[in-house]
Design an enzyme around this catalytic site. Structure first.
Site, PDB file in Angstrom:
ATOM      1  N   LYS A  37      -6.819  -4.288  -5.409  1.00 56.43           N
ATOM      2  CA  LYS A  37      -6.335  -4.340  -4.018  1.00 56.43           C
ATOM      3  C   LYS A  37      -7.527  -4.170  -3.083  1.00 56.43           C
ATOM      4  CE  LYS A  37      -2.970  -2.117  -0.910  1.00 56.43           C
ATOM      5  NZ  LYS A  37      -1.972  -1.031  -0.755  1.00 56.43           N
ATOM      6  N   SER A  75       2.704  -2.461   0.831  1.00 61.97           N
ATOM      7  CA  SER A  75       1.546  -3.220   1.245  1.00 61.97           C
ATOM      8  C   SER A  75       0.751  -3.868   0.112  1.00 61.97           C
ATOM      9  CB  SER A  75       0.601  -2.312   2.041  1.00 61.97           C
ATOM     10  OG  SER A  75       0.084  -1.292   1.206  1.00 61.97           O
ATOM     11  N   SER A  84       3.937   1.840  -1.189  1.00 56.32           N
ATOM     12  CA  SER A  84       3.301   0.515  -1.231  1.00 56.32           C
ATOM     13  C   SER A  84       3.000  -0.093  -2.595  1.00 56.32           C
ATOM     14  CB  SER A  84       2.007   0.549  -0.433  1.00 56.32           C
ATOM     15  OG  SER A  84       2.300   0.247   0.902  1.00 56.32           O
TER      16      SER A  84
HETATM   17  N1  GLN Z   1       5.786   0.541   4.175  1.00 57.98           N
HETATM   18  C1  GLN Z   1       5.152   1.746   4.569  1.00 57.98           C
HETATM   19  C2  GLN Z   1       4.399   1.512   5.854  1.00 57.98           C
HETATM   20  O1  GLN Z   1       4.652   0.578   6.496  1.00 57.98           O
HETATM   21  C3  GLN Z   1       4.283   2.263   3.461  1.00 57.98           C
HETATM   22  C4  GLN Z   1       2.932   1.688   3.386  1.00 57.98           C
HETATM   23  C5  GLN Z   1       2.078   2.285   2.296  1.00 57.98           C
HETATM   24  O2  GLN Z   1       2.556   2.927   1.362  1.00 57.98           O
HETATM   25  N2  GLN Z   1       0.781   2.074   2.396  1.00 57.98           N
HETATM   26  O3  GLN Z   1       3.562   2.254   6.256  1.00 57.98           O
END
Ligand code: GLN
Length: 461
Positions: A78, A153, A177
């Site tokens: 990532k 994400s 994420s």
């Molecule tokens: N969906 C969550 C957000 O929008 C979590 C994102 C994450 O875990 N990096 O922040």
């Protein structure tokens, strides 16, 4: 030869060990897949030459009989992990020219274990989102339906794994994420206990929540990937000195007598395979016990206050003065403003504005402190549940992937998007998603049991 990209990571490692094919063979197969499926936009940066060099070195290691645990396996990273000499962007314009001079501890350990780097995957900008649409480099498409998002994400990693463009990939979680895109792309994902994996060299979003983890096509593969990434690192003061357990060895397919908690707050909306899954676990000899997690509903709000407050502080470093993109101005202040205005996308700017408010004199007392208190109550929910049960079981994300169009109009803000994921991030407990979308959460440091139960959940037809 059969298509080597169809093999799981575990099968790839076996094939390499038995000299059925070389790392160069399997790396070339994945590189070809990456090229064929470039339209999915799973990668921000592809590193084919680097990959082939690593694969050659790996084959030499095997020939000399010095194979690491992941020797020769092609994986993706990532783009939140700093990779020495390879551009690392966090999917942001502000870091679009950033080439780190150092390596994240977790990726360093993957390379030491012999893994081969295929490239850096797309993500929401600074990992802020659940659709991979906030990336400066454009949206990633879900390989199962290209009109839909892969989740996020870690959506680039999830799409790359699901479309067989890599054997496995790293991801990060701050509020779900890894499990979110794993669920949307029908693959497996795991985030260990907070403190198991060093955060050194991972682009910071919210430090008390950020956690490196993995995505793969099976939980067994996740266990293979995560084990070498774990363990003490003096460069991260929150990293634990506990010994790393034998995670692959823990997958004994036996959950007889295990107490599995079903939190009623996590079953308001359930997918079609939910009831059959409960039946299956009972057939495997587990005891299902209802538990209450009364503060689940608050987790979303608490997550946003804390993560945005921490993000504001972490992202203050991007000022155009030292590294990353700079947009000139007539004065120093103007240069800062222009750089940050142009360098960050809308979502990141929104979160920083709110985070600045939550950590201001007034916002701190009205929001940040109450959020911290509520975080303790959420932790108590888990402590109480784990007095009665060994693990918790629920759907990961009870909804189907939304379309890219829906995502652009705020579909990810829906209540069922990450409600079942965020509490375990706020408390740091280990959690994972099986490749059928079902989730297991465990006690602090009991990563092995979480993987073991998830591995059984994947046996369900
Ligand atoms: N969906 C969550 C957000 O929008 C979590 C994102 C994450 O875990 N990096 O922040």
């Amino acid at each position: 030869m059969t298509d080597l990209t169809n093999l799981t990571l575990s099968a790839t490692l076996k094939g390499l060990e038995n000299k059925e094919f070389s790392s160069v063979d399997v790396t070339k197969a994945y590189l070809q897949k990456m090229e064929d499926l470039r339209r999915l936009n799973a990668f921000i940066t592809e590193t084919p030459e680097h990959a082939l060099e690593m694969a050659k070195a790996s084959d030499e290691h095997r020939a000399k009989g010095i194979a690491g645990k992941l020797e020769g396996a092609p994986i993706a990273i990532k783009d939140m992990f700093c990779t020495k000499g390879i551009r690392t962007t966090a999917a942001s314009k502000i870091l679009s020219n950033f080439v780190p001079e150092f390596e994240a501890t977790t990726t360093e350990r993957l390379w030491q274990a012999g893994a081969v780097c295929l490239g850096k995957t797309n993500t929401d900008e600074f990992a802020m989102g659940s659709s991979t649409i906030t990336s400066y480099f454009g949206v990633t498409h879900n390989p199962h339906d290209e009109t839909r998002v892969p989740g996020g994400s870690s959506g680039g990693s999830a799409a790359a794994v699901a479309a067989h463009m890599c054997a496995a990939a790293t991801g990060t979680e701050t509020g779900g994420s890894i499990r979110h895109p794993a669920s949307f792309c029908q693959i497996s994902g795991f985030k260990p206990t907070y403190g198991r994996c060093s955060r050194y060299g991972v682009v910071a979003y919210a430090s008390s929540l950020d956690e490196p983890g993995v995505l793969a096509r099976t939980i067994e593969d996740c266990a293979h990937m995560i084990e070498p990434m774990m363990g003490y690192d003096p460069k991260d003061s929150t990293c634990s000195k506990r010994e790393v357990p034998d995670l692959v060895g823990a997958l004994d397919k036996n959950i007889k007598g295990m107490k599995i908690g079903i939190p009623k707050e996590y079953t308001e909306l359930v997918p079609d395979n939910w009831e059959p899954a409960l039946q299956f676990l009972k057939e495997q000899g587990a005891e299902l016990i209802d538990v209450d997690m009364p503060h689940t509903e608050e987790a979303g709000m608490v997550y946003y206050v804390i993560s945005q407050g921490e993000a504001t502080t972490n992202l203050a470093r991007y000022d155009g003065a030292r590294y990353g993109v700079r947009v000139e101005g007539k004065t120093l202040d103007e240069m800062y403003m222009n750089t940050r205005m142009e360098g960050f996308g809308q979502e990141v700017r929104n979160r920083m504005i709110l985070g600045t408010f939550f950590t201001s004199a007034k916002g701190y007392n009205d929001y940040f402190v109450p959020a911290q208190k509520m975080r303790s109550l959420i932790k108590q929910d888990f402590d109480k549940a784990f007095e009665k049960v060994d693990v918790l079981f629920s759907p990961a994300v009870p909804i189907k992937p939304f379309t890219i169009e829906e995502a652009k109009h705020g579909a990810a803000k829906g209540r069922f998007n990450d409600n079942y994921l965020m509490p375990s991030c706020l408390t740091g407990v280990p959690a994972g998603c099986a490749n059928n979308g079902l989730q297991v959460i465990g006690r602090m440091w009991d990563d092995a049991t979480v993987l073991k139960v998830l591995d059984v959940v994947e046996m369900m037809k």
